[in-house]
Design an enzyme around this catalytic site. Structure first.
Site, PDB file in Angstrom:
ATOM      1  CB  SER A  50      -0.996  -0.008   1.160  1.00 19.29           C
ATOM      2  OG  SER A  50      -0.348  -0.203   2.380  1.00 19.29           O
ATOM      3  CB  CYS A  80      -4.680  -7.400   0.320  1.00 20.07           C
ATOM      4  SG  CYS A  80      -3.524  -7.880   1.613  1.00 20.07           S
ATOM      5  CG  HIS A 173      -4.392 -11.498  -2.228  1.00 19.27           C
ATOM      6  ND1 HIS A 173      -3.845 -10.562  -3.066  1.00 19.27           N
ATOM      7  CD2 HIS A 173      -3.862 -11.259  -1.010  1.00 19.27           C
ATOM      8  CE1 HIS A 173      -3.019  -9.794  -2.394  1.00 19.27           C
ATOM      9  NE2 HIS A 173      -3.008 -10.192  -1.139  1.00 19.27           N
ATOM     10  CD  GLU A 175      -6.032 -10.883  -5.969  1.00 20.44           C
ATOM     11  OE1 GLU A 175      -7.130 -10.893  -5.377  1.00 20.44           O
ATOM     12  OE2 GLU A 175      -4.976 -10.519  -5.429  1.00 20.44           O
TER      13      GLU A 175
END
Ligand code: GLN
Length: 201
Positions: A50, A80, A173, A175
């Site tokens: 981040s 996340c 996550h 994905e």
């Protein structure tokens, strides 16, 4: 016509999100410039680091355009690091966040011993999310959700997937598994004309 969903492509696993969106039936568009938000139906803020993503958003002047995009009713999913960026407040090495979800994100909250793990959501998840397998990588915890925040799924009692109107935040996550249900939630926010706007209320 399939939905066009932006994926913020500054750093992190945005390519995996693009593939997951394609599996969920959407067209993914990588976003690195405010102009690239034009004409999109929804947006994903991916996982990654981040601090790095925040610096990139600052450099590319993306904070205000992204905030305006979401506040105008377009669905957003932050995963996340992306969830950290959506939060109202960030603790443990704070980064500048968008303040779009009324929650405090505590970065790297599972400590170094459990940097990464896989766990299934607790019983009692929102309908359709039962048994969801979640991949956690240096995950944040979401603390003090405000009254407008719905907890859709928990792991060991901790909120891992929350929703505030058109805004979804996951500490894991989605994905990285074949399960498209979390991306489908995002797409579900715009199935009918005006739905995104109604969801934003
Ligand atoms: N630990 C990262 C951060 O605080 C988030 C990790 C991730 O996105 N997988 O930015």
């Amino acid at each position: 016509m399939s939905a066009r969903v932006g994926v913020l492509a500054i750093q992190g696993d945005f390519e995996a999100h693009a593939r997951a969106l394609a599996r969920a039936g959407a067209e993914a568009v990588l976003v690195r410039d405010p102009k690239e938000l034009d004409g999109l139906d929804a947006l994903v803020l991916p996982g990654g680091e981040s601090t790095t993503i925040a610096k990139g958003m600052e450099r590319l002047a993306l904070y205000e355009p992204v905030r305006a995009f979401v506040e105008s009713g377009h669905p957003v999913l932050g995963t996340c690091a992306g969830a950290i960026l959506l939060a109202r407040a960030v603790e443990n090495h704070p980064v500048r966040s968008l303040g779009l979800v009324d929650v405090t994100a505590v970065r790297n909250a599972y400590g170094t011993q459990v940097d990464s793990f896989v766990a299934c959501v607790d019983a009692g998840a929102a309908p359709g999310l039962e048994g969801l397998r979640c991949v956690f990588i240096r995950a944040p915890r979401l603390r003090d959700p405000g009254p407008g925040v719905e907890v859709l799924a928990r792991v060991d009692g901790e909120p891992v997937l929350i929703r505030q109107g058109n805004r979804f935040a996951a500490t894991f996550h989605p994905e990285l598994t074949d399960d498209a249900r979390v991306h489908a939630l995002l797409l579900g926010g715009m199935r009918t004309p005006g739905a995104a706007r109604r969801l934003a209320r």
